[in-house]
Write an enzyme that holds these catalytic residues in place. Structure first.
Site, PDB file in Angstrom:
ATOM      1  N   CYS A  58      15.791  -1.044  28.616  1.00 49.40           N
ATOM      2  CA  CYS A  58      15.050  -0.141  27.732  1.00 49.40           C
ATOM      3  C   CYS A  58      14.385  -0.861  26.557  1.00 49.40           C
ATOM      4  O   CYS A  58      13.891  -0.219  25.645  1.00 49.40           O
ATOM      5  CB  CYS A  58      15.969   0.967  27.204  1.00 49.40           C
ATOM      6  SG  CYS A  58      17.428   0.359  26.334  1.00 49.40           S
ATOM      7  N   HIS A 104      -5.475   5.742   6.397  1.00 49.31           N
ATOM      8  CA  HIS A 104      -4.604   6.730   7.030  1.00 49.31           C
ATOM      9  C   HIS A 104      -5.395   7.694   7.918  1.00 49.31           C
ATOM     10  O   HIS A 104      -4.861   8.216   8.904  1.00 49.31           O
ATOM     11  CB  HIS A 104      -3.820   7.492   5.959  1.00 49.31           C
ATOM     12  CG  HIS A 104      -2.637   6.739   5.455  1.00 49.31           C
ATOM     13  ND1 HIS A 104      -2.066   6.948   4.230  1.00 49.31           N
ATOM     14  CD2 HIS A 104      -1.905   5.756   6.023  1.00 49.31           C
ATOM     15  CE1 HIS A 104      -1.038   6.135   4.067  1.00 49.31           C
ATOM     16  NE2 HIS A 104      -0.926   5.399   5.148  1.00 49.31           N
ATOM     17  N   HIS A 116       0.844  -1.188   0.000  1.00 44.91           N
ATOM     18  CA  HIS A 116       0.000   0.000   0.000  1.00 44.91           C
ATOM     19  C   HIS A 116       0.879   1.237   0.000  1.00 44.91           C
ATOM     20  O   HIS A 116       2.086   1.171  -0.264  1.00 44.91           O
ATOM     21  CB  HIS A 116      -1.003  -0.025   1.161  1.00 44.91           C
ATOM     22  CG  HIS A 116      -0.378  -0.144   2.508  1.00 44.91           C
ATOM     23  ND1 HIS A 116       0.144   0.929   3.177  1.00 44.91           N
ATOM     24  CD2 HIS A 116      -0.176  -1.221   3.313  1.00 44.91           C
ATOM     25  CE1 HIS A 116       0.629   0.538   4.337  1.00 44.91           C
ATOM     26  NE2 HIS A 116       0.458  -0.767   4.448  1.00 44.91           N
ATOM     27  N   HIS A 131     -23.774  -8.494  45.945  1.00 47.89           N
ATOM     28  CA  HIS A 131     -22.513  -9.236  46.032  1.00 47.89           C
ATOM     29  C   HIS A 131     -22.304 -10.069  44.776  1.00 47.89           C
ATOM     30  O   HIS A 131     -23.242 -10.334  44.010  1.00 47.89           O
ATOM     31  CB  HIS A 131     -22.489 -10.121  47.283  1.00 47.89           C
ATOM     32  CG  HIS A 131     -23.703 -10.995  47.422  1.00 47.89           C
ATOM     33  ND1 HIS A 131     -24.894 -10.530  47.927  1.00 47.89           N
ATOM     34  CD2 HIS A 131     -23.911 -12.301  47.119  1.00 47.89           C
ATOM     35  CE1 HIS A 131     -25.791 -11.505  47.938  1.00 47.89           C
ATOM     36  NE2 HIS A 131     -25.214 -12.586  47.444  1.00 47.89           N
TER      37      HIS A 131
END
Length: 837
Positions: free
Chosen positions: A616, A303, A16, A751
């Site tokens: 990280c 998009h 695409h 409950h």
């Protein structure tokens, strides 16, 4: 003799616009003719044409070939082989799964409001409320479309000028902000505007058919949109919106914005409703007032949806009956959590969504409070929580989200999508901006990490059979020392403006570490000689990505001041698994006992040498793995900003000693499945009392039993005791359907047992005015005590607490105490005594 580059398309959504524009950028610098062949269909197209590439309808698994013919055909074939091997997949970021709401029943309160509810597909989660406004899009006046030209040559010259102006406009917008989803979409549109196929079609319409520029633009849009619409691939069909966008921007460049209708400006909170919307039309909407988006036709891969997701705009698509049901100005609510559009709201719906907003805001406020505190375990172990960023501009938002610093600043983006390396001053400004945004908190900046999955065309790196194991990161610094020295000089200068730490990627040998330290020392000396300020104590560390480094932590600790584990590559190299290869992706398992043992060796080795060690990689933000990461003894975890508050709150609920015991157990496990089971049964979370003051609501504004039950369940969500309040509420109503839990005297004890609960809980709520209930004595209820027990608990625990509570409440003195006590903490203590806790 022509050269070629053969490959199999691995793009999940096919070729695409974004991957096609990435290929077009890779081909642009070559003089050779480059022809892309789809071997499934036999079709071929100019590989320098985005529209031509997209029009080939290349799908996942299709065999492809790029034939290179011309003066630089050898260089082109080599570069394109490298591109499709190393970079093409990175141009097609995986889409998040689209949430489904098909099976979600309406909450009882909303169902009883008798509002008009339209079902749709939720593509961006969230709730938005405002006045409906239909967006009809951009319309070119018919007289301009049908106009002919008497001077085709001059008309074509004007169109060429407009194409150049549009390209310059894209360049200017990217220069302002070249990062993020909007920039990616902009680059895809720029590639379409530059496309030779578009220019050829425009030229043919003007010169052969004597159409005016407007008519030529409309004809081009119709042609390429029809070509894309004929594709069997949904993502390719969605790209017709991108073509429409570019053609209409070209019209504006040619005639000015006043010659066509465009969406009206937003002036108040608005939910925009459209058949469809192009990316540019979406970006033109003022996001201060844009509260939601409802589209009749849009796929999750368009998009426009990608942009809506990046900006957090609640969005529904596929909503039928919009034209007949919704008019401009109608009061509407987009509930993209439930997957509904609520129209013609009434008092009941407004009360329901006021409660929803309070629920969501309450949870957000709780997390912000957690984020403002250190991530300290119940036994006092503090874990720093950092954020990973790609630009200096992201640092301020990360710190405001509660981050303790920037754990990884990836600098590659500064070097990508351009024709040459950034200057020293350009880099310095971005690093300084990050330090300013961090406001004194540490900023770990990784030096250039290219090669492998991040090649840069202007460096002309050699083609490699396996670039991930080849010439990349620190291994290439000596060849490109001028580029590296420029970056290091910018970092040294920036160090004068904050707590900057430099981190070197892909280190595997001590001589690499010593080489980089020498370069930094030399650049510091140059700055000193020139009178340029810098931080002489700036720390220099390394990413631990190569498994062999784990066995020399003591030696590396003599060269480096700190370490950060990059789990993405470390696991890939340790497991001998390409993480981008779906066939073996299941082997890329961070919960492997062997990998956990490697991590422990790295952390223990760094700590034995007195060195700080963080993490990280993606694993750092994995909620399931958090107890293991805390147990390993990591000093810091760095992740996406959106995970900071949740992670801090979770760390605050853990016991470090229990986490260490979990790691010891996990490392002895035989399989990853056993590790996952150990984590699932982990009971090292901070003990949570049955009731706490934040579960006490003493003046609730509830009009009905339904509102009261929702209010008590919402408290469980706000306090983090459930992430799935609708499931808990459904369990409460399941019990309530069997018999009324209002036993009389104005009291009710709803409950339930539910596996959606994180902890056994007792919520107490006193209503401002009594609410109707099917009570045993026929009286309304003013006090609710919700007993919510985890399904994992033995049923007798549930019954024991319920029985104790019921017996106590039979006494008038107990009811009086519960009804009149104004101090939530005192009420909690009293009720704990009542149930024997």
């Amino acid at each position: 003799m022509a050269r070629d580059c053969a490959f199999v398309c691995q793009l999940a959504s096919g070729f695409h616009a974004r991957p096609a524009s990435a290929l077009e950028q890779a081909t642009r610098r070559f003089a050779a003719e480059l022809t892309l062949h789809n071997e499934r269909t036999g079709a071929l197209a100019n590989a320098k044409s985005v529209l031509g590439i997209v029009g080939l309808d290349i799908r996942h698994g299709d065999g492809c070939r790029i034939v290179c013919e011309g003066p630089d055909e050898y260089e082109a074939a080599e570069a394109l082989t490298r591109f499709v091997t190393d970079e093409l997949l990175r141009a097609d970021a995986a889409m998040p799964p689209v949430p489904s709401s098909a099976a979600l029943p309406l909450p009882r309160l909303l169902e009883q409001a008798h509002a008009t509810v339209l079902r749709g597909s939720p593509v961006v989660r969230g709730i938005g409320h405002g006045g409906a406004m239909r967006v009809h899009g951009f319309v070119i006046p018919e007289p301009l479309v049908s106009a002919r030209t008497d001077d085709p040559h001059a008309e074509w010259e004007r169109l060429q000028d407009a194409l150049r102006a549009l390209d310059a406009q894209y360049e200017a917008e990217l220069a302002v902000d070249g990062t993020g989803v909007a920039a990616e979409v902009l680059r895809a549109h720029q590639a379409i505007a530059r496309d030779p196929a578009l220019a050829e079609h425009l030229q043919r319409s003007v010169r052969q058919h004597q159409l005016g520029a407007a008519g030529a633009i409309v004809a081009a849009e119709a042609n390429f949109a029809a070509m894309l619409a004929a594709s069997e691939s949904a993502p390719l069909r969605e790209r017709a919106l991108d073509v429409r966008d570019v053609c209409r921007q070209l019209f504006e460049a040619m005639y000015g914005a006043n010659h066509a209708s465009a969406p009206r400006p937003l002036t108040c909170d608005t939910v925009c409703i459209a058949e469809n919307l192009t990316p540019r039309e979406f970006l033109s909407l003022d996001r201060r007032f844009l509260q939601g988006l409802v589209l009749e036709h849009a796929a999750a891969t368009s998009h426009t949806i990608v942009l809506a997701r990046s900006f957090g705009v609640p969005t529904l698509s596929g909503v039928a009956g919009l034209r007949a049901t919704v008019s401009d100005g109608d009061d509407v609510t987009v509930d993209a959590d439930l997957g509904v559009l609520v129209t013609r709201g009434n008092a009941a719906t407004r009360r329901y969504y006021a409660m929803e907003r309070a629920r969501i805001a309450g949870r957000r406020e709780r997390l912000l409070r957690a984020a403002a505190k250190p991530a300290a375990t119940s036994d006092g172990r503090i874990v720093e929580i950092g954020v990973n960023v790609a630009t200096g501009a992201e640092a301020a938002a990360a710190v405001s989200a509660g981050a303790d610093g920037i754990g990884l600043f990836r600098t590659e983006l500064l070097f990508m999508h351009r024709g040459d390396a950034p200057s020293e001053d350009e880099q310095f400004e971005d690093y300084r901006r990050a330090l300013a945004g961090a406001a004194g908190k540490p900023v770990i900046i990784r030096t250039l990490d290219i090669g492998g999955d991040k090649p840069i065309a202007y460096l002309r790196l050699p083609r490699e059979e396996n670039p991930f194991l080849g010439f990349r990161a620190v291994r290439m610094y000596a060849r490109f020392e001028d580029v590296v020295r420029t970056q290091l000089r910018a970092l040294v200068r920036a160090s004068a403006f904050g707590n900057l730490k430099v981190m070197v990627p892909m280190v595997s040998r001590l001589d690499e570490a010593e080489y980089v330290r020498r370069l930094i020392s030399e650049e510091q000396a140059r700055c000193a000689a020139a009178g340029v300020a810098f931080d002489a104590s700036m720390q220099v560390g390394a990413m631990v990505e190569v498994p062999s480094m784990a066995y020399q932590m003591a030696q590396f600790s003599r060269v480096f001041d700190f370490f950060s584990i990059g789990t993405n590559d470390l696991l890939q190299y340790f497991s001998a698994v390409d993480r981008g290869n779906q066939t073996v992706a299941h082997l890329h398992d961070p919960l492997s006992p062997a990998f956990l043992q490697l991590l422990r060796q790295i952390v223990d080795g760094a700590h034995a040498a007195g060195r700080w060690v963080g993490m990280c990689g993606e694993l750092a933000g994995d909620a399931q793995a958090l107890p293991l990461l805390v147990g390993l003894g990591l000093d810091e975890l760095s992740m996406a900003a959106s995970r900071v508050a949740e992670t801090k709150a979770a760390v605050q609920s853990l016991g470090a000693a229990q986490c260490r015991a979990l790691v010891a157990t996990a490392i002895e496990c035989a399989t990853s499945r056993d590790v996952a089971a150990a984590v699932e049964s982990f009971d090292g979370w901070r003990p949570v009392p049955l009731i706490t003051p934040d579960l006490v609501v003493v003046d609730a504004d509830c009009d009905s039993r339904e509102e009261a039950i929702k209010a008590v369940v919402d408290r469980l969500y706000v306090t983090g005791r459930t992430d799935h309040p609708r499931d808990v509420e459904a369990a409460v109503w399941q019990r309530e359907a069997v018999y009324s839990t209002a036993f009389g005297h104005g009291f009710a004890i709803p409950h339930c047992q539910s596996d959606a609960l994180k902890a056994n809980s007792l919520v107490i709520l006193r209503t401002r005015q009594p609410v109707a209930w099917e009570s045993l004595d026929g009286q309304p209820v003013s006090v609710l005590l919700l007993l919510a027990i985890r399904s994992a608990e033995h049923a007798t625990a549930h019954l024991k607490i319920l029985a104790s509570l019921s017996r106590k409440l039979m006494h008038a003195s107990t009811r009086e105490q519960v009804l009149c006590e104004q101090d939530p903490a005192a009420l909690c203590r009293y009720l704990m005594e009542c149930v024997g806790e």
